[in-house]
Design an enzyme around this catalytic site. Sequence first.
Site, PDB file in Angstrom:
ATOM      1  N   SER A 141       0.859  -1.194   0.000  1.00  0.00           N
ATOM      2  CA  SER A 141       0.000   0.000   0.000  1.00  0.00           C
ATOM      3  C   SER A 141       0.893   1.242   0.000  1.00  0.00           C
ATOM      4  O   SER A 141       2.037   1.183   0.467  1.00  0.00           O
ATOM      5  CB  SER A 141      -0.853   0.001   1.273  1.00  0.00           C
ATOM      6  N   TYR A 156      -1.901  -1.070  10.402  1.00  0.00           N
ATOM      7  CA  TYR A 156      -1.919  -1.408   8.975  1.00  0.00           C
ATOM      8  C   TYR A 156      -0.682  -0.834   8.282  1.00  0.00           C
ATOM      9  O   TYR A 156       0.033  -1.544   7.553  1.00  0.00           O
ATOM     10  CB  TYR A 156      -3.199  -0.847   8.365  1.00  0.00           C
TER      11      TYR A 156
END
Length: 252
Positions: A141, A156
């Site tokens: 990401s 995350y």
Amino acid sequence: MEKFSGKVVIITGASSGIGEATAVAFSKQGAKLTICGRNKERLEETAKKCRDNGAEVLQIVGDLSKFEELKPVIDITVSKFSRIDILINNAGRLEHCPISELQLDLFEDLFAILVRAPVFLCKYALPHLKETKGCVVNVSSTASLKTFPLTFNVSYEMFKAALDNFTRGFSAECASYGVRVNSINPGVVKTRLVENLKYTKEQQEKIMEYFSKIHKLGFMEPETIADGIVFLCSSSHITGIMLPVDSGSLNA
Ligand SMILES: NC(=O)c1ccc[n+]([C@@H]2O[C@H](COP(=O)([O-])OP(=O)(O)OC[C@H]3O[C@@H](n4cnc5c(N)ncnc54)[C@H](OP(=O)(O)O)[C@@H]3O)[C@@H](O)[C@H]2O)c1
């Protein structure tokens, strides 16, 4: 000839979003597919789309945050298709949770799916990837490369950064075998992962306003990321990189 004719591709998290689009993209290029997910009905929908494109498809329903469910993905694939050429570690989950509210269970669950699953799938796939001089793409990401304000997704971000460093280290380990390992680092993509975030309405509006401002080319569709994954798998000498597909957001 189709680009991936006869190649065997494993895609985790193929019951939705980026994984589904990636499975469909490979199915159009002649690949044989193992697709994994927890939701049996949605996985069946992906399988049907791939079969409609002429692909042979093996579905594995399971929870990859459970350690004992990882090795069977590799073993069942090899017993069905006799080889593995490509592993796409895509399954993932994003939970909004400030550290001040973080509980051990959530931290461990996120670690299990975002880090432990890709690492051990790579370990179990490696003997087969050595034989085919195959490759791995880890779906990371932009959150691994930059901390975004307002979102409070520290676990995350941290685990995706760990995945990036795994990609670097494992690519170095694999280069002498002719096996390539890369990450793709998407910005905001319109999928269930984003739709299901548990922000308040006010938080959601502020976050979306911020993200739409920095995504200068707009939010992305899953197919855009699938194109990037297919590109990384098509190359012959790209390894150990993080490829941002970020719609301009990292440079905002
Ligand atoms: N969407 C974005 O903006 C964005 C941005 C950057 C990176 N990413 C990354 O892209 C990847 C795919 O996300 P997406 O946006 O396509 O989200 P999505 O539509 O929610 O898809 C996530 C997939 O992962 C699977 N999955 C989640 N937890 C699992 C578990 N414990 N065991 C097995 N499968 C599991 C889901 O399966 P079931 O639905 O069957 O449970 C689903 O197929 C993730 O790694 C995510 O972090 C997404």
